[in-house]
Design an enzyme around this catalytic site. Structure first.
Site, mmCIF file in Angstrom:
data_model
loop_
_atom_site.group_PDB
_atom_site.id
_atom_site.type_symbol
_atom_site.label_atom_id
_atom_site.label_comp_id
_atom_site.label_asym_id
_atom_site.label_seq_id
_atom_site.Cartn_x
_atom_site.Cartn_y
_atom_site.Cartn_z
ATOM 1 N N ASP A 96 46.763 -3.024 52.858
ATOM 2 C CA ASP A 96 46.300 -2.688 51.567
ATOM 3 C C ASP A 96 45.730 -1.247 51.957
ATOM 4 O O ASP A 96 45.394 -0.819 53.175
ATOM 5 C CB ASP A 96 45.092 -3.560 51.168
ATOM 6 C CG ASP A 96 44.498 -3.397 49.889
ATOM 7 O OD1 ASP A 96 45.158 -2.703 48.912
ATOM 8 O OD2 ASP A 96 43.217 -3.158 49.686
ATOM 9 N N ASP A 113 43.160 0.645 49.615
ATOM 10 C CA ASP A 113 41.766 0.860 49.009
ATOM 11 C C ASP A 113 40.543 0.103 49.793
ATOM 12 O O ASP A 113 40.803 -1.345 49.584
ATOM 13 C CB ASP A 113 41.692 0.948 47.568
ATOM 14 C CG ASP A 113 42.483 1.947 46.820
ATOM 15 O OD1 ASP A 113 42.881 2.896 47.489
ATOM 16 O OD2 ASP A 113 42.744 1.737 45.637
#
Length: 254
Positions: free
Chosen positions: A19, A21
């Site tokens: 991922d 963020d």
């Protein structure tokens, strides 16, 4: 917008999904896209104020599905009517000015550990595909999977091309990619900070909660997943685990 892919293919590939963020970097990448659009006069003060408020909440309390959806809708609206070249230029600029200084060195080091094992390392994020591609290319990763924005004749319409890459959609896209690359999900890895990525983490055999929010931390404890604090001790243990448990893949030319 095609995926960024490595010039090498492998037998029995192992994929590591990261991922972006608050996992690979501090804060929300879509905020920096809005910030650069404001610098260039594409959006006004009111828009950037909303993006700034979203960034503050995201750093302070973590990802909220409603707020993330609103931020992405605004991001799509602000790039509508502009060319793909403009978005790419924005992505290049925000990488140098905003994303690079906010990368978590610990997580970046883990991407390199997987590459050293011969794994394919893919970013998987709700941020626009072109932005994710720039980050992946600059870090020397295999590729990026992001939210695709519709374009006609090279001009962005402001509409989605498919679904926002979030929640269950991430797990679906990861499984599809693993099938195309000949990878067994049981040998693949996934890293995320958010409870919204539990479907993705559940889809692979090696799940790591990085800088986890409360929902993910509690779930990870229940499932016995590795919980990685972003500090030197946590990084050392995570790297040892990759070296010790991850399969080494030998690559060959196409």
């Amino acid at each position: 917008m095609p995926e960024v892919t490595s010039p090498l293919s492998s037998q029995n590939a192992v994929l590591a999904f990261f991922d972006v963020d608050n996992t690979l970097m501090r804060g929300a990448s879509v905020y920096y896209l809005g910030k650069e659009a404001w610098r260039r006069g594409i959006i006004g003060w009111r828009d950037i104020a909303r993006f700034a408020w979203h960034q503050f909440r995201f750093i302070s309390v973590g990802e909220n599905h409603k707020h993330m959806a609103n931020a992405r809708e605004r991001a799509l609206a602000l790039i509508g009517g502009h060319s793909e070249k403009t978005l790419f230029a924005l992505a290049e600029q925000i990488y140098e000015r905003d994303i690079l200084p906010n990368l978590w060195p610990e997580t970046v080091a883990l991407t390199q550990e997987h590459l050293a094992k011969g794994h394919e390392v893919w970013l998987i994020t709700a941020t626009p595909q072109l932005v994710a591609q720039v980050i992946a290319a600059r870090l020397g990763l295999t590729g990026a999977l992001g939210t695709r924005v519709e374009a006609k004749d090279g001009v962005l319409t402001g509409e989605l091309d498919g679904h926002v890459l979030h929640g269950d959609e991430k797990a679906t896209v990861a499984a599809e990619l693993a099938e195309r690359r000949g990878a067994d999900l049981a040998e693949c890895w996934a890293y995320s900070d958010s409870g919204n990525d539990i479907p993705l983490l559940s889809a692979v055999g090696n799940s790591v909660a990085v800088n986890a929010d409360a929902k993910l931390r509690n779930h990870a404890k229940t499932m016995g997943w590795q919980i990685l604090p972003l500090n030197r001790a946590g990084l050392t243990e995570a790297r040892r685990r990759v070296k010790r448990q991850a399969k080494t893949v030998r690559k060959r030319g196409r």
